[in-house]
Enzyme design. Structure first.
Site, PDB file in Angstrom:
ATOM      1  N   ILE A   1     -24.933   6.499 -18.866  1.00 49.84           N
ATOM      2  CA  ILE A   1     -25.584   7.793 -18.632  1.00 49.84           C
ATOM      3  C   ILE A   1     -25.345   8.662 -19.864  1.00 49.84           C
ATOM      4  O   ILE A   1     -24.216   9.093 -20.109  1.00 49.84           O
ATOM      5  CB  ILE A   1     -25.012   8.483 -17.377  1.00 49.84           C
ATOM      6  CG1 ILE A   1     -25.135   7.566 -16.154  1.00 49.84           C
ATOM      7  CG2 ILE A   1     -25.723   9.822 -17.131  1.00 49.84           C
ATOM      8  CD1 ILE A   1     -24.375   8.060 -14.923  1.00 49.84           C
ATOM      9  N   ARG A   2     -26.374   8.886 -20.622  1.00 52.95           N
ATOM     10  CA  ARG A   2     -26.236   9.631 -21.890  1.00 52.95           C
ATOM     11  C   ARG A   2     -24.965   9.179 -22.624  1.00 52.95           C
ATOM     12  O   ARG A   2     -24.104   9.975 -22.991  1.00 52.95           O
ATOM     13  CB  ARG A   2     -26.213  11.144 -21.643  1.00 52.95           C
ATOM     14  CG  ARG A   2     -27.608  11.681 -21.358  1.00 52.95           C
ATOM     15  CD  ARG A   2     -27.707  13.165 -21.646  1.00 52.95           C
ATOM     16  NE  ARG A   2     -26.656  13.910 -20.987  1.00 52.95           N
ATOM     17  CZ  ARG A   2     -25.941  14.859 -21.556  1.00 52.95           C
ATOM     18  NH1 ARG A   2     -26.138  15.180 -22.805  1.00 52.95           N
ATOM     19  NH2 ARG A   2     -25.028  15.497 -20.865  1.00 52.95           N
TER      20      ARG A   2
ATOM     21  N   ARG B   1     -22.168  10.414 -30.110  1.00 49.36           N
ATOM     22  CA  ARG B   1     -22.541  10.919 -28.779  1.00 49.36           C
ATOM     23  C   ARG B   1     -24.031  10.685 -28.521  1.00 49.36           C
ATOM     24  O   ARG B   1     -24.847  10.696 -29.433  1.00 49.36           O
ATOM     25  CB  ARG B   1     -22.258  12.413 -28.674  1.00 49.36           C
ATOM     26  CG  ARG B   1     -20.781  12.747 -28.699  1.00 49.36           C
ATOM     27  CD  ARG B   1     -20.590  14.259 -28.553  1.00 49.36           C
ATOM     28  NE  ARG B   1     -21.062  14.749 -27.275  1.00 49.36           N
ATOM     29  CZ  ARG B   1     -21.568  15.970 -27.083  1.00 49.36           C
ATOM     30  NH1 ARG B   1     -21.687  16.801 -28.084  1.00 49.36           N
ATOM     31  NH2 ARG B   1     -21.978  16.336 -25.895  1.00 49.36           N
TER      32      ARG B   1
ATOM     33  N   HIS C   1     -19.851   3.738 -17.137  1.00 53.80           N
ATOM     34  CA  HIS C   1     -19.194   4.347 -15.971  1.00 53.80           C
ATOM     35  C   HIS C   1     -18.790   3.309 -14.932  1.00 53.80           C
ATOM     36  O   HIS C   1     -19.502   3.110 -13.952  1.00 53.80           O
ATOM     37  CB  HIS C   1     -20.153   5.349 -15.309  1.00 53.80           C
ATOM     38  CG  HIS C   1     -20.301   6.626 -16.053  1.00 53.80           C
ATOM     39  ND1 HIS C   1     -19.509   7.721 -15.808  1.00 53.80           N
ATOM     40  CD2 HIS C   1     -21.134   6.968 -17.036  1.00 53.80           C
ATOM     41  CE1 HIS C   1     -19.854   8.702 -16.613  1.00 53.80           C
ATOM     42  NE2 HIS C   1     -20.848   8.277 -17.376  1.00 53.80           N
TER      43      HIS C   1
ATOM     44  N   CYS D   1     -16.851   7.088 -20.985  1.00 52.75           N
ATOM     45  CA  CYS D   1     -17.990   7.891 -21.458  1.00 52.75           C
ATOM     46  C   CYS D   1     -17.503   9.167 -22.156  1.00 52.75           C
ATOM     47  O   CYS D   1     -16.950   9.068 -23.245  1.00 52.75           O
ATOM     48  CB  CYS D   1     -18.949   8.155 -20.301  1.00 52.75           C
ATOM     49  SG  CYS D   1     -20.600   8.568 -20.875  1.00 52.75           S
TER      50      CYS D   1
ATOM     51  N   GLU E   1     -16.638   3.559 -12.699  1.00 52.76           N
ATOM     52  CA  GLU E   1     -16.266   4.194 -11.417  1.00 52.76           C
ATOM     53  C   GLU E   1     -17.495   4.373 -10.525  1.00 52.76           C
ATOM     54  O   GLU E   1     -17.359   4.634  -9.338  1.00 52.76           O
ATOM     55  CB  GLU E   1     -15.560   5.535 -11.667  1.00 52.76           C
ATOM     56  CG  GLU E   1     -16.452   6.713 -12.025  1.00 52.76           C
ATOM     57  CD  GLU E   1     -17.013   6.663 -13.456  1.00 52.76           C
ATOM     58  OE1 GLU E   1     -16.869   5.634 -14.139  1.00 52.76           O
ATOM     59  OE2 GLU E   1     -17.623   7.661 -13.869  1.00 52.76           O
TER      60      GLU E   1
ATOM     61  N   GLY F   1     -18.305  12.913 -18.056  1.00 54.19           N
ATOM     62  CA  GLY F   1     -18.729  14.273 -17.745  1.00 54.19           C
ATOM     63  C   GLY F   1     -19.414  14.824 -18.971  1.00 54.19           C
ATOM     64  O   GLY F   1     -20.265  14.162 -19.552  1.00 54.19           O
ATOM     65  N   GLU F   2     -19.008  15.982 -19.396  1.00 48.22           N
ATOM     66  CA  GLU F   2     -19.572  16.590 -20.600  1.00 48.22           C
ATOM     67  C   GLU F   2     -18.419  16.822 -21.569  1.00 48.22           C
ATOM     68  O   GLU F   2     -17.551  17.665 -21.329  1.00 48.22           O
ATOM     69  CB  GLU F   2     -20.269  17.906 -20.206  1.00 48.22           C
ATOM     70  CG  GLU F   2     -21.069  18.526 -21.315  1.00 48.22           C
ATOM     71  CD  GLU F   2     -22.092  17.577 -21.923  1.00 48.22           C
ATOM     72  OE1 GLU F   2     -22.830  16.917 -21.170  1.00 48.22           O
ATOM     73  OE2 GLU F   2     -22.143  17.494 -23.156  1.00 48.22           O
ATOM     74  N   SER F   3     -18.424  16.060 -22.651  1.00 51.14           N
ATOM     75  CA  SER F   3     -17.258  16.088 -23.540  1.00 51.14           C
ATOM     76  C   SER F   3     -17.027  17.463 -24.164  1.00 51.14           C
ATOM     77  O   SER F   3     -15.886  17.870 -24.371  1.00 51.14           O
ATOM     78  CB  SER F   3     -17.371  15.015 -24.621  1.00 51.14           C
ATOM     79  OG  SER F   3     -18.575  15.148 -25.334  1.00 51.14           O
TER      80      SER F   3
HETATM   81  N1  GLN Z   1     -23.288  12.748 -23.120  1.00 52.81           N
HETATM   82  C1  GLN Z   1     -22.037  13.172 -22.597  1.00 52.81           C
HETATM   83  C2  GLN Z   1     -21.170  13.793 -23.674  1.00 52.81           C
HETATM   84  O1  GLN Z   1     -21.453  13.680 -24.815  1.00 52.81           O
HETATM   85  C3  GLN Z   1     -21.272  12.040 -21.973  1.00 52.81           C
HETATM   86  C4  GLN Z   1     -22.001  11.574 -20.760  1.00 52.81           C
HETATM   87  C5  GLN Z   1     -21.145  10.970 -19.718  1.00 52.81           C
HETATM   88  O2  GLN Z   1     -19.920  11.126 -19.676  1.00 52.81           O
HETATM   89  N2  GLN Z   1     -21.812  10.325 -18.800  1.00 52.81           N
HETATM   90  O3  GLN Z   1     -20.196  14.393 -23.336  1.00 52.81           O
END
Ligand code: GLN
Length: 197
Positions: free
Chosen positions: A134-135, A105, A171, A78, A173, A46-48
């Site tokens: 993903i990122r 990150r 990921h 992630c 999942e 998600g977004e840390s």
């Molecule tokens: N870039 C996101 C972060 O730094 C992580 C991306 C992800 O969980 N797919 O939180």
């Protein structure tokens, strides 16, 4: 085995769906009391920064740190791996600092630079795992007690394990391959195994 999935933000439903496919019950964790009966915990992607902001707001920081220290399997995918890391390059608030890895990150670029790669994973048979990034973070360094389970062709560590703590930059999942979830569930046995000698 009841597996908890931290459900404050991010891809918790996808993990629950993969667990259901393996016949495992899961519970969404949004408060300390939900941790009590769990045998394992997943911290999703998600977004840390967002998840790190929500963790203390839900009274979960110390309970999650205790859970991570208690020997039950915990898997960060992630953003979840970022939260587990002892050291993070560019996270504006404390994570859980539970695992002896340092992560950077967004190490592979922005959302448009997301990619897939076949990654050979130690302990996961059946050929390379099709990993979706993903990122994603890079595991920049790992302490002595940490085993690097998988690397990209350039040598970047993207999966690592320290005891029953598992971190993956990608990921598992997403996609259609339950092998890493099966591997994670098997880590319960790591704790159950009696000490040698
Ligand atoms: N870039 C996101 C972060 O730094 C992580 C991306 C992800 O969980 N797919 O939180």
């Amino acid at each position: 085995m009841t597996v908890g999935v931290l459900a404050l933000q991010g891809g918790f439903r996808e993990h629950a769906a993969m667990l259901a496919r393996l016949g495992r019950a899961s519970v969404e964790v949004r408060g300390p009391e939900a941790l009590d009966g769990l045998e394992a915990l997943i911290i999703p992607g998600g977004e840390s920064t967002t998840i790190a902001r929500l963790i203390p707001r839900y009274g979960l920081r110390e309970p999650l740190r205790d859970f991570c220290a208690g020997g039950r399997p915990v898997w960060g995918t992630c953003a979840g791996a970022i939260l587990l890391a002892r050291e993070v390059d560019a996270l504006d608030r404390p994570g859980l600092a539970a695992m002896d890895i340092a992560v950077a990150r967004n190490a592979f670029g922005r959302q448009v630079d997301s990619f897939e790669a076949g990654v050979e994973l130690a302990g996961v048979g059946g050929g390379p795992f099709r990993a979706i990034f993903i990122r994603a973070p890079r595991i920049a360094s790992a302490g002595k007690g940490v085993e690097a389970l998988g690397r990209l062709a350039d040598g970047s560590i993207v999966a690592a394990r320290q005891g029953a703590l598992l971190a993956t930059a990608f990921h598992p999942e997403l996609g259609d391959d339950p092998r890493l979830h099966e591997y994670f569930l098997s880590l319960g046995g790591v704790n159950a195994r009696p000490a040698i000698g």
